[in-house]
Design an enzyme around this catalytic site. Structure first.
Site, PDB file in Angstrom:
ATOM      1  NE  ARG A 107      -3.900   0.605   1.854  1.00  0.00           N
ATOM      2  CZ  ARG A 107      -5.129   0.663   2.383  1.00  0.00           C
ATOM      3  NH1 ARG A 107      -5.342   1.358   3.479  1.00  0.00           N
ATOM      4  NH2 ARG A 107      -6.129   0.016   1.818  1.00  0.00           N
ATOM      5  CG  HIS A 134      -8.336   0.066  -2.935  1.00  0.00           C
ATOM      6  ND1 HIS A 134      -7.568  -1.040  -2.612  1.00  0.00           N
ATOM      7  CD2 HIS A 134      -8.986   0.413  -1.781  1.00  0.00           C
ATOM      8  CE1 HIS A 134      -7.745  -1.330  -1.337  1.00  0.00           C
ATOM      9  NE2 HIS A 134      -8.596  -0.473  -0.807  1.00  0.00           N
ATOM     10  CD  GLN A 137     -12.961  -1.882  -0.861  1.00  0.00           C
ATOM     11  OE1 GLN A 137     -12.132  -1.801   0.037  1.00  0.00           O
ATOM     12  NE2 GLN A 137     -14.156  -2.414  -0.670  1.00  0.00           N
ATOM     13  CG  ASP A 225     -13.690   6.039  -0.727  1.00  0.00           C
ATOM     14  OD1 ASP A 225     -13.711   5.906   0.522  1.00  0.00           O
ATOM     15  OD2 ASP A 225     -12.642   5.956  -1.390  1.00  0.00           O
ATOM     16  CB  CYS A 264     -13.974   0.960   0.070  1.00  0.00           C
ATOM     17  SG  CYS A 264     -13.356   2.634   0.325  1.00  0.00           S
ATOM     18  NE  ARG A 292     -10.379  -5.333   0.437  1.00  0.00           N
ATOM     19  CZ  ARG A 292      -9.590  -4.338   0.854  1.00  0.00           C
ATOM     20  NH1 ARG A 292     -10.111  -3.300   1.469  1.00  0.00           N
ATOM     21  NH2 ARG A 292      -8.288  -4.351   0.609  1.00  0.00           N
TER      22      ARG A 292
END
Ligand code: CP
Ligand code: NVA
Length: 307
Positions: A107, A134, A137, A225, A264, A292
């Site tokens: 990340r 991402h 996700q 988000d 998310c 996830r």
């Protein structure tokens, strides 16, 4: 050996296979203790190194649990306490970790860093979020949508707010899985133009509008988000521009009846989403978070050539 820097690294058919495998594995271990290893332990003996240059709760716990359930293990490298934090190059880090572990998840901020890591690593590299995308996700999101009874081809999905990393990967998914995504957001905060162009070329429908009601009209799934992502400067102007795109009951009422709400997480309740939406029975955010684990098990199996 396969890198997973974006969803297109896998492509539509592999993505569909990942979702199916996740559904099968998830149902096979229903009600088991969460750390129990899947019957076939497909990644026994495998170790995943996770490098974090930004905060995380879900990505770090779900990759760790995914590796445990697959029979392997994971170790966490907080970048600041490693030699990366003192300037050791990405290339040298990639060479060393490739001799020590079986896969790397990172990340980070600049997407170019993960591309460099993947270039120099001899083991699969997985994107755990960059400023650009991402993808893990979105594997979880697609899984949640399919579990909700929606077919991906032809799906009508709305994205509200900032055109960020999660939006970019969702647009990529629209191209790969052939669905429609309507982006409702302010001028100047649109998603990445190359992601939009590629998704359209691949057969997805990507519609940009500044009208939040137009974005959600006919939507079976409504997604938002945070208005300000990690590492973004944010500020009053940015937040003020996002205000009309808050997902509240009035906006949900303008979507399809029973539309699914996804986020998310982490959520900023009262900003991009209100309590009465995220806590409603239309919200699938806790399934999405759990997914996830299941989605990333498929990503790990695919990256290591076992799917
Ligand atoms: N959704 C997500 O990636 O959460 P974390 O930042 O907690 O990992
Ligand atoms: N867009 C958000 C996602 C967090 C999981 C961010 O980058 O901060």
């Amino acid at each position: 050996m396969r890198d997973f820097l974006n969803l297109s690294d896998a492509g539509g058919p592999a993505l569909a296979a990942m979702i199916n495998d996740a559904i099968d594995r998830k149902s096979a271990r229903k009600a088991w203790p969460k750390g129990q290893v899947d019957a076939d332990a497909p990644l026994a003996g495998h170790v995943l190194a996770m490098i974090f240059e930004k905060n995380s709760t879900r990505t770090r716990v779900s990759f760790d649990m995914a590796m445990r359930q697959l029979g392997g293990s994971a170790l966490i490298l907080e970048a600041g306490s490693t030699q990366i934090g003192r300037g050791e190059t990405i290339a040298d880090t990639a060479r060393v970790l490739s001799r020590m572990v079986d896969a790397i998840m990172i990340r980070t901020d600049d997407h170019a860093k993960i591309e460099e890591l993947a270039h120099y690593a001899d083991v699969p590299v997985i994107n755990g979020l960059t400023d650009l995308s991402h993808p893990c996700q979105i594997v979880a999101d697609l899984l949640t949508i399919v579990e909700g009874g929606f077919a991906l081809p032809g799906l009508q999905l709305a994205w509200l707010g900032d055109g960020n990393n999660v939006a970019n990967s969702l647009i990529e998914a629209a191209g790969l899985m052939k669905f429609t995504i309507r982006i409702g957001g302010p001028a100047g905060y649109e998603p990445d133009t190359e992601f939009i162009a590629r998704a359209r070329a691949a057969g997805g429908e990507v519609i940009l509008t500044q009208d939040p009601a137009e974005a959600v009209a006919g939507a079976q799934v409504v997604v938002t988000d945070t208005w300000v992502s990690m590492g973004q400067p944010g500020g009053e102007k940015h937040v003020a521009a996002m205000q009309p795109y808050q997902v509240n009951q009035a906006l949900m009422a303008a979507a399809n009846p029973g539309a699914m709400f996804l986020h998310c997480l982490p959520a900023h309740r009262g900003e991009e989403v209100t309590d009465d939406v995220i806590d409603s029975n239309q919200s699938a955010v806790w399934d999405e978070a759990e997914n996830r684990i299941h989605g990333q098990k498929s990503v790990l199996l695919w990256a290591l050539g076992k799917l």
